[in-house]
Design a protein around this motif. Structure first.
Motif, mmCIF file in Angstrom:
data_model
loop_
_atom_site.group_PDB
_atom_site.id
_atom_site.type_symbol
_atom_site.label_atom_id
_atom_site.label_comp_id
_atom_site.label_asym_id
_atom_site.label_seq_id
_atom_site.Cartn_x
_atom_site.Cartn_y
_atom_site.Cartn_z
ATOM 1 N N ALA A 197 18.525 10.401 11.571
ATOM 2 C CA ALA A 197 19.097 9.831 10.350
ATOM 3 C C ALA A 197 19.700 8.454 10.611
ATOM 4 N N GLY B 108 17.325 5.783 10.580
ATOM 5 C CA GLY B 108 16.748 5.410 9.289
ATOM 6 C C GLY B 108 15.881 6.444 8.602
ATOM 7 N N GLU B 109 15.650 7.593 9.235
ATOM 8 C CA GLU B 109 14.821 8.625 8.592
ATOM 9 C C GLU B 109 15.574 9.209 7.394
ATOM 10 N N LYS B 110 14.888 9.366 6.288
ATOM 11 C CA LYS B 110 15.510 9.850 5.054
ATOM 12 C C LYS B 110 15.259 11.347 4.854
ATOM 13 N N GLY B 111 16.098 11.951 4.014
ATOM 14 C CA GLY B 111 15.867 13.318 3.563
ATOM 15 C C GLY B 111 16.235 14.418 4.535
ATOM 16 N N GLU C 181 23.428 15.989 3.567
ATOM 17 C CA GLU C 181 22.372 15.003 3.768
ATOM 18 C C GLU C 181 22.894 13.940 4.718
ATOM 19 N N GLY D 82 22.724 10.348 6.883
ATOM 20 C CA GLY D 82 22.243 8.992 6.676
ATOM 21 C C GLY D 82 22.645 8.087 7.816
ATOM 22 N N VAL D 83 22.404 6.795 7.652
ATOM 23 C CA VAL D 83 22.681 5.839 8.735
ATOM 24 C C VAL D 83 24.182 5.748 9.039
ATOM 25 N N ALA E 271 25.913 11.361 4.173
ATOM 26 C CA ALA E 271 25.485 10.614 2.987
ATOM 27 C C ALA E 271 25.841 11.375 1.718
#
Length: 333
Positions: free
Chosen positions: A246, A249-252, A287, A289-290, A294
């Motif tokens: 994450a 940069g990988e999403k979801g 979730e 995130g970076v 998130a």
């Protein structure tokens, strides 16, 4: 991507370090413990993966050197639970260890993502957060309690009931609440692979109990020689890998984890309202995130029986959290 393992020479720390060394996303791995970490580091350094490995001990600012430039810090440090040991016994020893390590992180790598494995997680995560607050570097999005072992156990045990262990990697069961006993609440109604409608209530209750108290099963089977180390290392590496993905940069990516609910922007307030209790921490699907957390997801549609389990978890969870906060507030004697 520099990963640091604090408590790297222990029963969880060694296999966890091995799994992180095997993760191609980790370019640098620093190992710290009060004994043996340089030897573990040299051993791992012979493995043909790109990451550089170094081991550090307390002398000569070893903790500071290990943490300098850290992106992700995983903390499995502490003693394992033994037969007859109460959670209070475990807390008294591990709380001090975690507090001191958290002080090192807060002063050397305050922007690192901190993944807490040291038990009891319901109390040690608040300890880390309170230490960070005292140093003025607290960010609720960057501190995680690793509850992944509960998710791993739920997946494994559900696949056994379905009669197909090969399904276990693909079985997904959200586990919410906390990371001990009745605070562990598996939402089996949301399993990606539904349980048979014919499953008797007694069998369902037994499954829930096994997920909640799977750690006792391991402690008993090891006959006093330790607690869950290999499965915990696997779970810790799984969660660390998701955080790293994450951050890159990988999403979801969504995973249950024990987090602070302070920020309304990430959904913490909405979850508090759903629970009907003003808790500071809760394990929920998050979730990633970076910047860490998130979004904190709610419980979703749960059954009346699951609602009873959640309500049963709240008083103990609240007491565990308060215990961790109080530990940091009390001055050291």
């Amino acid at each position: 991507m520099k990963a640091v393992v604090l408590g790297a020479a222990g029963g969880i720390g060694q296999p966890l370090s091995l799994l992180l060394k095997a993760n191609p996303a980790v370019t640098e791995l620093a190992l710290y413990d009060i004994v043996n970490s340089p030897g573990v580091a040299v051993d791992l350094s012979h493995i043909a993966t790109p990451s550089k490995v170094e081991g550090f001990l307390p002398p000569d600012d070893g903790l500071k050197k290990a943490l300098t430039g850290a992106n992700v810090v995983v903390i499995p440090a502490g003693i394992p639970r033994k037969p007859g040991m109460t959670r209070d016994d475990l807390f008294k020893i591990n709380a001090g260890i975690v507090r001191d390590l958290a002080t090192g992180i807060a002063t050397t790598a305050p922007k690192a993502f901190v993944l807490v494995i040291s038990n009891p997680v319901n109390s040690t995560v608040p300890i880390v957060a309170e230490v960070f607050k005292k140093h003025g570097v607290f960010d609720p999005k960057r501190i995680f309690g690793v509850t992944t072992l509960d998710v791993v156990r739920a997946s494994t045990f559900v696949s056994e009931i379905l009669g197909n262990r090969s399904l276990s990697p693909s079985v997904s069961v959200p586990v919410v609440g906390g990371h001990s006993g009745v605070t562990i609440v598996p939402l089996l109604s949301q399993s990606s692979h539904p349980l048979p409608a014919s499953l008797e209530t007694s069998a369902l209750d037994a499954l829930i109990n096994r997920i909640q108290f799977g750690g006792d099963e391991v402690v008993k089977a090891k006959d006093g020689a330790g607690s869950a180390t290999l499965s915990m290392a696997y779970a810790g590496a799984e969660f660390a890998g998701k955080v790293i993905r994450a951050v890159n940069g990988e999403k979801g990516i969504v995973a249950p984890t024990f987090v602070n609910l302070a920020s309304d922007k990430t959904g913490g307030d909405a979850l508090k309202k759903e629970l009907g209790k003003d808790l500071e921490y809760f394990s929920a699907p998050v979730e990633l995130g970076v910047d860490g957390v998130a979004k904190i997801h709610g419980l979703g549609k749960i059954t009346p029986a699951e609602k009873v389990l959640v309500e049963a978890a709240l008083p103990e969870l609240s007491a565990n959290i308060e215990k961790g906060v109080a530990f940091v507030e009390v001055p050291k004697l």
